[in-house]
Write an enzyme that holds these catalytic residues in place. Sequence first.
Site, PDB file in Angstrom:
ATOM      1  CB  CYS A  83      -2.111   3.837  -4.419  1.00  0.00           C
ATOM      2  SG  CYS A  83      -2.949   2.741  -4.802  1.00  0.00           S
ATOM      3  CG  HIS A 103      -2.243  -0.707   1.120  1.00  0.00           C
ATOM      4  ND1 HIS A 103      -3.153  -0.682  -0.097  1.00  0.00           N
ATOM      5  CD2 HIS A 103      -2.696  -1.937   1.842  1.00  0.00           C
ATOM      6  CE1 HIS A 103      -3.935  -1.424   0.185  1.00  0.00           C
ATOM      7  NE2 HIS A 103      -3.664  -2.142   1.507  1.00  0.00           N
TER       8      HIS A 103
END
Length: 317
Positions: A142, A90
């Site tokens: 991301c 993440h």
Amino acid sequence: MEGQKKRLAVLVGCNYPNTGNELHGCINDVLAMKETLVKRFGFDDNDIEVLTDAPNSCKLPTGANIKQALAKLVDGSEAGDVLYFHYSGHGTRIPSKKHGHHFHHEEAIVPCDFNLITDLDFRQLVNRLAKGASLTILSDSCHSGGLIDKEKEQVGPSSSLQKGPISKTTNTLTHKTIPYDSILHHLSSQTKATTTDIGTHMLELFGSDASLRFQTVSHALLEALGPDEGILLSGCQADETSADMNPGAGGGKAYGAFSNAVEMVLREKEGGLSNREVVVRARKVLQGQGFEQHPCLYCSDENADATFLCQPQKTEQ
């Protein structure tokens, strides 16, 4: 062999098992890259450190452990060394306090303990490189564009982009992002502080292991020193998300879309590819697969056209 320079790597895969942030392909990504580093790029298995949150992992990818591994990588560097960091997991964005910051956010990766590692931390790592050594960072997360603060954009948001079609895949797609508010809530639930300042919570939980972003440090340590040997291949632009793909009951291995695209690019061409070629070709792969993320390249002009990981030339037998 005397005079032979080191080829060292740190590979981090975070799947966040049994949490609301669970991913599925990140550990697969780094294990596949480890095999590629050994077979194609001449890395020794013993010179590759792998940190994952798999069950029975001997060393978890906490913020402190990742930074310790990277510090060892960089602080022992010498001219000619080829250093590589691959992160699959993440990412997030932190509201920026810097006036005029392009996206009004700063980029960070999210280790398994939420001890964020930010673009300022990666900037300082690059600044500590020995002259003539290179550090290539591939971040399949991301908001990973711009993850080395102040690194020059070569392929990025200002490049000509063509959107691919909407993905029609039947696989389960998860975006590799944890929103800032969710991170703040998670951290504040573990501290006694009532403030909404994330830095206060980070410092209370992690102390000196917290990101430089939250500590009082000399700004001179965090400035770009002109063209440097930091090379960032990001899975998407700073304002985009990267995909984690899970075939589920259909069979096959889960994977990160960008990591998988890079592996496909490397399989398609045996010879050396420049950093720019790897990113541009990975963009085309993702577009053909229907993804709406655009890998980026940040580095000096010279390194944009340098060979990815200085791929050794094959010697005739």
